[in-house]
Design an enzyme around this catalytic site. Structure first.
Site, PDB file in Angstrom:
ATOM      1  N   TYR A 142       1.722  -2.192   5.567  1.00  0.00           N
ATOM      2  CA  TYR A 142       2.856  -2.162   4.642  1.00  0.00           C
ATOM      3  C   TYR A 142       4.136  -2.073   5.469  1.00  0.00           C
ATOM      4  O   TYR A 142       4.217  -1.255   6.400  1.00  0.00           O
ATOM      5  CB  TYR A 142       2.798  -0.928   3.736  1.00  0.00           C
ATOM      6  CG  TYR A 142       1.713  -0.965   2.698  1.00  0.00           C
ATOM      7  CD1 TYR A 142       1.710  -1.921   1.689  1.00  0.00           C
ATOM      8  CD2 TYR A 142       0.690  -0.034   2.707  1.00  0.00           C
ATOM      9  CE1 TYR A 142       0.704  -1.953   0.730  1.00  0.00           C
ATOM     10  CE2 TYR A 142      -0.326  -0.045   1.752  1.00  0.00           C
ATOM     11  CZ  TYR A 142      -0.297  -1.017   0.762  1.00  0.00           C
ATOM     12  OH  TYR A 142      -1.293  -1.044  -0.182  1.00  0.00           O
ATOM     13  N   GLU A 156       2.345  -5.860   1.350  1.00  0.00           N
ATOM     14  CA  GLU A 156       2.933  -5.868   0.004  1.00  0.00           C
ATOM     15  C   GLU A 156       3.390  -7.245  -0.468  1.00  0.00           C
ATOM     16  O   GLU A 156       3.713  -7.396  -1.647  1.00  0.00           O
ATOM     17  CB  GLU A 156       4.100  -4.862  -0.099  1.00  0.00           C
ATOM     18  CG  GLU A 156       5.374  -5.230   0.650  1.00  0.00           C
ATOM     19  CD  GLU A 156       5.356  -4.835   2.119  1.00  0.00           C
ATOM     20  OE1 GLU A 156       4.300  -4.426   2.619  1.00  0.00           O
ATOM     21  OE2 GLU A 156       6.409  -4.962   2.783  1.00  0.00           O
TER      22      GLU A 156
END
Ligand SMILES: NC(=O)c1ccc[n+]([C@@H]2O[C@H](COP(=O)([O-])OP(=O)(O)OC[C@H]3O[C@@H](n4cnc5c(N)ncnc54)[C@H](O)[C@@H]3O)[C@@H](O)[C@H]2O)c1
Length: 360
Positions: free
Chosen positions: A94, A118
């Site tokens: 992420y 993401e």
């Protein structure tokens, strides 16, 4: 390929990017996995468990970063890790670049290949590597919100579900995606009265079909938000415009309409937050007050429940990790559009439009 699994060092981040089952899969496919000592300890996985399935245990993060072709992490690199990342090294984790200019500049300077969990996107526009953590964060947002609504925690002193003869609390959820849906199920299950706002009419139709009777849906608009915030006890921010900074749906000026002791949980804080008065907090010091309104803005909520979230995350990341290791990032991204959309920064250049626009 050589895969590196460093120990996460963000505040109270107890997850790890690969469980022993994942290491086993990489080794079966002919790859080598280097796990920093104690990387899995807080998720319930000992060094021995990794060794048993063929991982090499490495004493320091420096050595893991120096050895691996692909680093698999959970959270974005933090300052002390920037200098460990090498040119051309693939970093699969992420990042949430739009909310963090310092990180973005550091990764541009590193000349690494940054593939962000993401923004990996399926053809139906769903985000397969965000979903499992959003499920956890959505459920946790209600658990945490309920706790801070207690009087000794600074909240109004209201029980989410009420009791027979006393009306329940009102939970307002901004954004009816994965976080919002899971938050709504939890809050409704506890007996609260829930309203979910979204800008997507098809999504609102879907939600009104699947939600229990104590959940209402409404179109998200500045007018509706202003009407609803005055009578909400717990407000959960769960909006997302993929890759971009979250819009400020509750401004500082609007706080005067919110009664003291109301709790705001800004789950979207990792994309900058959807309340103007939000700033990131940590599990060690999760809340602060503005005008008597409690703000809970932890950017790594699932890190608090690693036994659940590590497994949920690695169930989703492993198939993509195997593709990247098997084909190399260039071929894997050429062949699989899902992964291509995960590319955010490649050798010093931002290649994701929403991230680029965040810094114009
Ligand atoms: N803090 C944490 O630990 C943590 C953990 C997981 C996810 N998140 C974050 O939570 C946020 C939500 O994630 P998600 O997986 O639910 O995303 P999602 O894409 O499933 O849902 C987002 C929803 O927001 C809606 N939306 C967009 N603009 C809106 C507006 N103006 N008003 C109302 N709704 C609006 C979209 O239509 C969509 O339904 C993201 O920023 C994500 O990164 C944070």
């Amino acid at each position: 390929m050589k895969i590196g699994v460093p120990k996460e060092i963000k505040n109270n981040e107890n997850r790890v990017s690969l469980i022993p089952g994942g290491v086993h899969a990489f080794v079966q496919h002919g790859h080598e996995v280097f796990v920093q000592t104690q990387a899995g300890a807080n998720s319930g996985f000992s060094d021995e468990a990794y060794q048993k399935v063929g991982a090499k245990i490495i004493p320091t993060a420096e050595e893991v970063f120096a050895t691996a072709d692909m680093i698999m992490k959970v959270k974005e690199p933090i300052a002390s890790e920037y200098k460990l990342i090498r040119p051309n090294q693939l970093v699969f984790t992420y990042f949430h670049f739009a909310a963090d200019e310092t990180l973005t500049k550091a990764m541009i300077a590193s000349n690494a290949v940054c593939l962000a969990y993401e923004t990996v996107t399926k053809p139906d526009r769903s985000l397969p590597l965000l979903i499992p953590m959003s499920e956890v964060a959505g459920r946790m947002s209600v658990q945490e919100g309920a706790k801070y609504l207690e009087k000794p925690q600074g909240g109004k002193g209201i029980l989410l579900g009420g009791v027979p003869g006393v009306k329940p609390a009102h939970v307002l959820i901004l954004g009816g995606g994965v976080v919002g849906t899971h938050a709504a199920f939890m809050a409704a299950g506890l007996g609260a009265h829930v309203t979910i706002l979204d800008i997507s009419l098809p999504r609102l139709r879907y939600l009104s079909e699947i939600m229990p009777k104590n959940v209402d849906t409404m179109m998200s608009s500045p007018y509706n938000i202003e009407q609803l915030i005055a009578r909400a006890d717990l407000i959960i921010g769960a909006v997302l415009i993929p890759g971009a900074k979250a819009p400020h749906l509750i401004t500082k000026g609007m706080l005067k309409h919110i009664p003291k002791g109301t709790v705001l949980v800004d789950v979207a804080i990792d994309q900058g937050g959807c309340f103007e008065t939000s700033h990131p907090t940590t599990h060690a010091d999760p809340v602060y007050e503005v005008d008597g309104v409690i703000h809970y803005c932890v950017a790594n909520i699932p890190g608090a429940v690693p036994m659940t979230s590590t497994e949920a995350l690695t169930n989703a990341t492993l198939p993509y990790g195997l593709l990247l290791a098997g084909l190399g990032w260039e071929k894997a991204c050429e062949k699989y559009a899902d992964l291509r959309e995960g590319l955010n920064i490649v050798n010093g250049k931002i290649v994701n439009q929403a991230v680029a626009e965040a810094f114009i």
